[in-house]
Design a protein around this motif. Structure first.
Motif, mmCIF file in Angstrom:
data_model
loop_
_atom_site.group_PDB
_atom_site.id
_atom_site.type_symbol
_atom_site.label_atom_id
_atom_site.label_comp_id
_atom_site.label_asym_id
_atom_site.label_seq_id
_atom_site.Cartn_x
_atom_site.Cartn_y
_atom_site.Cartn_z
ATOM 1 N N VAL A 152 0.845 -1.202 0.000
ATOM 2 C CA VAL A 152 0.000 0.000 0.000
ATOM 3 C C VAL A 152 0.879 1.251 0.000
ATOM 4 N N TRP A 153 2.006 1.172 0.699
ATOM 5 C CA TRP A 153 2.946 2.312 0.663
ATOM 6 C C TRP A 153 3.403 2.558 -0.777
ATOM 7 N N PHE A 156 0.869 4.542 -2.708
ATOM 8 C CA PHE A 156 0.928 5.963 -2.333
ATOM 9 C C PHE A 156 2.171 6.628 -2.936
ATOM 10 N N ALA A 157 3.310 5.954 -2.736
ATOM 11 C CA ALA A 157 4.585 6.581 -3.111
ATOM 12 C C ALA A 157 4.695 6.743 -4.622
ATOM 13 N N THR A 160 2.360 9.405 -5.956
ATOM 14 C CA THR A 160 2.875 10.739 -5.623
ATOM 15 C C THR A 160 4.069 11.086 -6.517
ATOM 16 N N LEU A 223 11.458 12.775 -2.138
ATOM 17 C CA LEU A 223 10.411 11.876 -2.644
ATOM 18 C C LEU A 223 11.034 10.693 -3.380
ATOM 19 N N SER A 226 12.516 8.362 -0.964
ATOM 20 C CA SER A 226 11.484 7.608 -0.226
ATOM 21 C C SER A 226 10.847 6.537 -1.119
ATOM 22 N N VAL A 227 10.655 6.864 -2.400
ATOM 23 C CA VAL A 227 9.992 5.887 -3.287
ATOM 24 C C VAL A 227 10.808 4.603 -3.370
ATOM 25 N N ILE A 230 10.852 2.708 -0.176
ATOM 26 C CA ILE A 230 9.593 1.987 0.037
ATOM 27 C C ILE A 230 9.554 0.723 -0.822
ATOM 28 N N LEU B 104 3.360 7.008 5.156
ATOM 29 C CA LEU B 104 2.263 7.501 4.320
ATOM 30 C C LEU B 104 2.024 9.000 4.529
ATOM 31 N N TYR B 106 4.285 11.138 5.274
ATOM 32 C CA TYR B 106 5.404 11.769 4.551
ATOM 33 C C TYR B 106 5.054 11.916 3.063
ATOM 34 N N GLU B 107 4.481 10.858 2.505
ATOM 35 C CA GLU B 107 4.100 10.912 1.092
ATOM 36 C C GLU B 107 2.990 11.941 0.869
ATOM 37 N N ILE B 110 4.258 15.498 0.861
ATOM 38 C CA ILE B 110 4.870 15.870 -0.422
ATOM 39 C C ILE B 110 3.795 16.019 -1.496
ATOM 40 N N PHE B 111 2.844 15.116 -1.512
ATOM 41 C CA PHE B 111 1.784 15.142 -2.528
ATOM 42 C C PHE B 111 1.037 16.482 -2.493
#
Lengths: 470, 176
Positions: A152-153, A156-157, A160, A223, A226-227, A230, B104, B106-107, B110-111
């Motif tokens: 699920v992360w 989201f990642a 985004t 970002l 983090s992507v 993740i 989440l 954190y995302e 940024i989003f």
């Protein structure tokens, strides 16, 4: 003597003309590549239709190989997407202006890599129509997705990152789209008029643009990190041998930057040839890109060795057994090819003669990305073949269906990229103008300083100043 | 009431444009203030813009607001969704797990930060307007345009100032 990144005497009108012409008449090789990409995509579409109609059995995905080439390819494409972030955002923040002629296509690569990567979880699911289950919505039983799950992360990642990278690409292109609008005719003019959003280059627009671009770059760097962290969590959060590794997030990020840089070199050479961009994508810029890639290759090498060492000296016998199996078992040829291409081949980038030779750089970049692909395979497959339960140990190779879909994904990426560079400027015109403008000014200032220095020397010696070509 | 005009001069030499702006700033044309001046440039030009004086950019404040909203909304959204599990046995796990929610949130920070920045840029940059009669395509090529709004009395003085600084072309329009 230091070689110039770009000739600062190049006329601005020529920059516009060269880039706009590239969108009109590329070499024949462009069209050949274009049709090859379509053919590759056709393979993937056919394979996917077959898989959809027949079922996941045709992929050879079966217990314990529930993840395989699809997931390795997903990780590969996510990694590739780090090229734009590195070249555009990081180098923008540190004011490395040599990035200016080449960052646009790197940003486009980011977006298209993510679009390609996004297909693989769907294809891998088998039940494509249930993809929306990972989205954060409440089901009719009042249940939400499990927010503790790295999958699920991922959703989201990646969404985004995809939206942020698209916005970053689009915002950076607006001034160039206005140039296209002012020079285009017919349908192209209509498209560029809409997309340039009424840009006129006013001081207010530039001020806001500058700030916006910087802010976007600042968001994009954490970002991107983090992507891929993740994505590494998909593996590292499990207790499987070979996956439950603390150094996985930085290892993944380094691998991502590595493959992104290698892909930039590949596309650099191709675009330089297709569009006759020798004056913009210069040998000096290639040298800098190659040096950057070499540095990242060494980071990746170090992290690899660290992972091996910590496994070897650790107390997890399963992980150690797996490491030995990787080096000596059925996947050994992939393992050693990965290490050779990822650790030894990059030393070619340390040799100036090779860095300056485009065909060599093209081949080297392909080998580096081959290594990166094998790396992802070696992360996914061996662990599943040799997990904790020896009764389940089983070597499985991907079927032709998986191969075809993965093969086609390169066609899809290539097709998106080739359409992009034909419709949008692949070299940032306004940034190259800025680069030329500032460098020209710097040259003039240096010449003026040199002139005054010599003048004062002459005065001291009682003579008159002389300076040629100041 | 005197008529008001918008006058645009195009320069190929950026130093001359800079000098013309400096002259306006130092009140060489009485009645015309530097606040009445706008620039059109083919490249980012912070050095020339400095002559125009401090002109604020509000986008970072909106970005901060957007990012903060993402942070708060993200946490509340996840926590409220997870709170539906209060009625179910958790086996000792927290209902609202902070470490995994951090990722989440954190995302989402940024989003929302990115999208707010984007929309702030769209709405605060004077986009989505007609280019007007004074717009010259040469500005997207290699020339810099200086636009001044002035009364009829200053019109000729401005034009002569621009000519002094070797402007290539002068255009004007009456402001309705």
């Amino acid at each position: 003597m230091i070689e110039k990144d770009i000739d600062e005497q190049i006329k601005w009108a020529k920059i516009n003309a060269d880039v706009l012409r590239s969108m009109e008449n590329p070499r024949r090789a462009y069209w050949i590549t274009f049709f090859i990409c379509i053919a590759m995509m056709a393979c993937a579409v056919t394979a996917e239709i077959y898989q959809y109609n027949t079922g996941m059995g045709v992929t050879n995905l079966n217990n314990p190989h529930m993840w395989d080439m699809y997931i390795a390819t997903f990780v590969f494409w996510i990694g590739m997407s780090h090229s734009g972030t590195l070249l555009s955002a990081i180098l923008h923040i540190i004011h490395a202006d040599w990035r200016k002629p080449i960052y646009r296509f790197a940003e486009a690569m980011t977006t298209f890599s993510l679009m390609t990567a996004g297909f693989f979880p769907m294809i891998h699911l088998g039940r494509v129509w249930n993809l929306y289950w990972v989205l954060p919505y409440v089901s009719d039983r009042g249940h939400w997705p499990n927010f503790r799950s790295p999958l699920v992360w991922d959703a989201f990642a990646i969404s985004t990152y995809l939206s942020a990278s698209m916005l970053f690409l689009f915002i950076g292109m607006i001034p160039d789209l206005a140039i296209c609008r002012d020079n285009a005719r017919g349908w192209r003019r209509k498209i560029y008029t809409v997309l340039s959003l009424g840009w006129v280059g006013s001081d207010r627009q530039w001020r806001n643009f500058r700030k916006t671009y910087l802010l976007m770059a600042c968001f994009l760097i954490p970002l991107a990190v983090s992507v891929h962290s993740i994505v590494s969590s998909d593996f590292a959060m499990s207790i499987m041998p070979g996956w439950h590794v603390t150094s996985f997030p930085p290892y993944f990020v380094a691998g991502a930057l590595y493959s992104g840089c290698a892909a930039i070199i590949t596309l650099f050479v191709m675009l330089r040839y297709y569009f006759r961009f020798e004056e913009y994508m210069t040998v000096a810029i290639m040298e800098k890109t190659a040096k950057l890639t070499f540095a990242i290759a060494m980071v990746w090498t170090y992290l690899n060795l660290i992972e091996f060492a910590s496994t070897w000296y650790g107390h997890d016998i399963y992980a150690k057994e797996l490491l030995i199996a990787k080096a000596t078992g059925p996947y050994a040829w992939i393992f050693w090819t990965m290490l050779f291409c990822g650790m030894v081949v990059p030393f070619a980038l340390a040799v100036e003669k090779f860095r300056r030779h485009m065909p060599t750089m093209f081949v080297v970049s392909l080998l580096l990305n081959l290594s990166m692909y094998f790396e992802r395979w070696m992360i996914v497959a061996p662990t599943l073949s040799m997990a904790h339960d020896p009764h389940q140990w089983y070597i499985e190779w991907p079927s032709i269906v998986q191969w075809a879909i993965v093969f086609g994904s390169f066609g899809w990426f290539g097709l998106l990229f080739l359409v992009f560079v034909k419709v949008f400027p692949s070299v940032s015109m306004y940034e190259v103008k800025e680069m030329v403008f500032h460098r020209r000014r710097l040259v003039n200032e240096n010449a003026a300083k040199e002139y005054s220095r010599r003048a004062s020397d002459r005065k001291g010696a009682g003579g008159t100043p002389e300076l040629k070509g100041a | 009431m005197s008529k008001r005009y918008r006058i645009k001069a195009l320069f190929s030499d950026f130093e001359e444009a800079f000098a013309a702006l400096s002259d306006i700033r130092h009140s060489k044309v009485p009645g015309v203030s530097i606040d009445d001046v706008k620039l059109n440039s083919p490249i980012e030009h912070p050095e020339i813009e400095e002559v125009l004086g401090e002109r604020p950019v509000h986008i970072p404040k909106l970005t901060l607001a957007g990012a903060t909203f993402g942070l708060v909304f993200g946490f509340l959204f996840l926590a409220s969704a997870q709170a539906t599990f209060l009625v179910q046995p958790q086996g000792g796990k927290p209902v609202i797990p902070l470490p995994s929610n951090f990722v989440l949130v954190y995302e989402m920070l940024i989003f929302f930060g990115v999208w707010t920045t984007f929309f702030a840029f769209l709405f605060m940059s004077g986009l989505f307007r007609k280019r007007g009669n004074l717009y010259s395509e040469k500005v997207s090529l290699d020339q810099i345009g200086v636009i001044v709004e002035a009364d009829e009395a200053q019109r000729d003085k401005l034009k002569s100032l621009f000519k002094t600084h070797k402007s290539l072309e002068i255009r004007e329009e009456e402001i309705q």
